[in-house]
Write a protein that holds these residues in place. Structure first.
Motif, short mmCIF file in Angstrom:
data_model
loop_
_atom_site.label_atom_id
_atom_site.label_comp_id
_atom_site.label_asym_id
_atom_site.label_seq_id
_atom_site.Cartn_x
_atom_site.Cartn_y
_atom_site.Cartn_z
N GLY A 46 78.97 27.43 34.83
CA GLY A 46 78.98 26.86 36.17
C GLY A 46 79.47 25.42 36.19
O GLY A 46 79.72 24.81 35.15
N VAL A 47 79.56 24.90 37.39
CA VAL A 47 80.09 23.56 37.59
C VAL A 47 79.19 22.51 36.93
O VAL A 47 77.96 22.62 36.95
CB VAL A 47 80.28 23.29 39.10
CG1 VAL A 47 78.93 23.26 39.82
CG2 VAL A 47 81.01 22.00 39.34
N GLY A 48 79.82 21.54 36.30
CA GLY A 48 79.09 20.41 35.73
C GLY A 48 78.33 20.70 34.45
O GLY A 48 77.52 19.90 34.00
N LEU A 49 78.60 21.85 33.83
CA LEU A 49 77.87 22.20 32.61
C LEU A 49 78.60 21.75 31.34
O LEU A 49 78.10 21.97 30.24
CB LEU A 49 77.59 23.70 32.57
CG LEU A 49 76.62 24.22 33.64
CD1 LEU A 49 76.34 25.70 33.45
CD2 LEU A 49 75.31 23.44 33.63
N GLY A 50 79.77 21.17 31.46
CA GLY A 50 80.42 20.59 30.29
C GLY A 50 81.61 21.36 29.73
O GLY A 50 81.97 21.17 28.57
N PRO A 170 71.41 22.99 31.07
CA PRO A 170 70.77 22.29 29.96
C PRO A 170 69.25 22.43 30.01
O PRO A 170 68.65 22.27 31.06
CB PRO A 170 71.20 20.84 30.15
CG PRO A 170 71.62 20.72 31.57
CD PRO A 170 72.13 22.07 31.97
N ASP A 171 68.67 22.76 28.88
CA ASP A 171 67.22 22.85 28.77
C ASP A 171 66.63 21.44 28.70
O ASP A 171 67.35 20.46 28.56
CB ASP A 171 66.87 23.65 27.51
CG ASP A 171 67.72 23.19 26.35
OD1 ASP A 171 67.29 22.30 25.60
OD2 ASP A 171 68.87 23.70 26.22
N ASN A 205 72.50 20.43 36.55
CA ASN A 205 73.61 20.35 35.60
C ASN A 205 73.79 18.93 35.10
O ASN A 205 73.18 17.99 35.60
CB ASN A 205 74.89 20.92 36.20
CG ASN A 205 75.39 20.09 37.36
OD1 ASN A 205 75.59 18.88 37.23
ND2 ASN A 205 75.59 20.73 38.51
N VAL A 206 74.65 18.81 34.12
CA VAL A 206 74.79 17.51 33.45
C VAL A 206 75.45 16.48 34.37
O VAL A 206 75.10 15.31 34.36
CB VAL A 206 75.60 17.66 32.15
CG1 VAL A 206 75.63 16.35 31.40
CG2 VAL A 206 75.01 18.75 31.28
N ARG A 207 76.36 16.95 35.20
CA ARG A 207 77.04 16.00 36.09
C ARG A 207 76.03 15.34 37.02
O ARG A 207 76.08 14.14 37.26
CB ARG A 207 78.13 16.72 36.89
CG ARG A 207 79.01 15.76 37.67
CD ARG A 207 80.20 16.48 38.26
NE ARG A 207 81.07 17.01 37.23
CZ ARG A 207 81.89 18.03 37.42
NH1 ARG A 207 81.92 18.63 38.59
NH2 ARG A 207 82.66 18.45 36.44
N GLU A 208 75.11 16.16 37.53
CA GLU A 208 74.10 15.61 38.42
C GLU A 208 73.17 14.65 37.68
O GLU A 208 72.81 13.60 38.20
CB GLU A 208 73.29 16.77 39.00
CG GLU A 208 72.59 16.39 40.27
CD GLU A 208 72.34 17.61 41.13
OE1 GLU A 208 73.33 18.29 41.46
OE2 GLU A 208 71.19 17.88 41.44
N LEU A 209 72.83 15.01 36.48
CA LEU A 209 72.00 14.15 35.64
C LEU A 209 72.67 12.79 35.45
O LEU A 209 72.04 11.74 35.59
CB LEU A 209 71.79 14.84 34.28
CG LEU A 209 70.65 14.38 33.40
CD1 LEU A 209 69.33 14.44 34.13
CD2 LEU A 209 70.60 15.24 32.14
#
Ligand code: ADP
Ligand code: MG
Length: 339
Positions: A46-50, A170-171, A205-209
């Protein structure tokens, strides 16, 4: 070389359960492009997962370790546009020749080719040529190949020749590591409890993080203090409510007019009767709390009143809530209907 962004590397790509297979397959391909059985390598998620970060890291690694190899990263959108331009300018042969010279082709967001038959035809030929001559193909997609609608079966079946690996949300541990890494890169120290709090609060997701960390740093420098739990809570609250702020002024007026059994026209009208003024002030109070509208435009939505009237309304309701529990209850009841 083209379109590779050197800031994406394996070094700064945090490994976790969510990406272990994809990352190690990517590493294998980066070390021995075109030689492993992971050809093509398709990363989906999905989006923003790298996805972009990972395939860029592969490209940068190949470029750094195999100087003779021509590495090309291209988004599927750009590939499509180049293709269209080549048709228009009658240079399709140059276009295909160029792509057939690539040693490692990275095509990002391949779902974008859906329904674009001519582009897919050309990509099919390029793919076959590269694959037959032992060149590496790396692709990403926002969904698994079996769910890629609008892509030709002959392409999809070729995608299965190699390895397909997914990226998951991400966990918790990975989120912690990503936050720590990011802060370290910025030279910022914050307490572990705050890092944990952020990792608990943002699990999409990572982007949001990363967005949250950036907001935190911005806020900290704005108010000239260190990032602590209180500041993190304030920033998180703002981010969450900003997203929930889908409430618009019409909804507020409807709900308030229902609650006090007055018409919307009366809320916007000129009457100074107490039975109307009070609901109107409550509605203005919520307009300020729940929307991003300026005082001026709130006034505009209430019959063209000016901003000082709105300020007065907000002040009046805030004061009343402190003095009168029934007002406080009413406001809480109304507020609960918005969430
Ligand atoms: P996608 O292409 O899947 O939408 P990106 O590759 O653009 O996602 O990643 C979004 C952001 O998250 C980027 O800034 C990227 O560097 C960062 N990111 C994603 N996964 C990781 C990871 N495992 N470690 C460090 N940063 C990551
Ligand atoms: Mg991407």
């Amino acid at each position: 070389d083209l379109y590779l962004n050197p800031t994406y590397s394996f070094d700064n790509y945090i490994e976790g359960d969510c990406n272990r297979l994809a990352r190690s397959a990517g590493m294998a391909v980066a070390q021995r492009p075109g030689v492993t059985s992971f050809n093509p390598l398709l990363i989906y998620g999905g989006v923003g997962l790298g996805k972009t970060h990972l395939v860029q890291a592969i490209g940068n690694h190949i470029k750094g370790h195999h100087h003779d190899k021509f590495v090309l990263y291209v988004s599927s959108e750009k590939f499509t546009n180049q293709f269209i331009n080549a048709i228009k300018s009658n240079t399709l042969q140059d276009f295909t020749d160029f792509y057939m010279k690539v040693d490692a082709l990275i095509l990002d967001d391949v779902q974008f080719l859906s329904g674009k038959e001519k582009t897919q035809d050309t990509f099919f030929h390029i793919f076959n040529h590269l694959h037959q001559s032992g060149r590496q193909i790396i692709m990403t997609s926002d969904r698994r190949p079996s769910e890629l609608q609008g892509l030709q079966d002959r392409l999809l079946s070729r995608f299965k020749w190699g390895l397909t690996a997914d990226l998951q949300q991400p966990d918790f541990e990975t989120r912690i590591a990503i936050i720590q890494r990011k802060l370290q890169a910025e030279g910022i120290y914050i307490e572990y409890s705050v890092i944990e709090y952020i990792a608990h609060s943002v699990n999409t997701n990572v982007r949001e993080l990363e967005g949250v960390i950036i907001s935190l740093m911005a806020q900290a420098s704005l108010v000239r203090r260190d990032i602590d739990l209180d500041l993190a809570k304030v920033v998180m609250k703002n981010i969450v409510t900003a997203e929930d702020r889908e409430v618009n002024i019409d909804t507020i007026q409807e709900i308030v007019s229902d609650y006090y059994d007055v018409s919307i026209a009366d809320l916007k009208g000129k009457s100074r009767k107490k039975e109307l003024v009070y609901p109107r002030q409550v509605a203005m109070y919520f307009a300020k709390e729940l929307t991003d509208l300026s005082l001026k435009s709130i006034g505009y939505h209430f019959g063209g009143r000016d901003h000082s009237t709105v300020i007065h309304a907000i002040q009046t309701i805030s004061d009343l809530m402190e003095q009168d529990d029934s007002v406080k209850d009413a406001v809480q009841k109304i507020r609960s209907t918005f969430s």
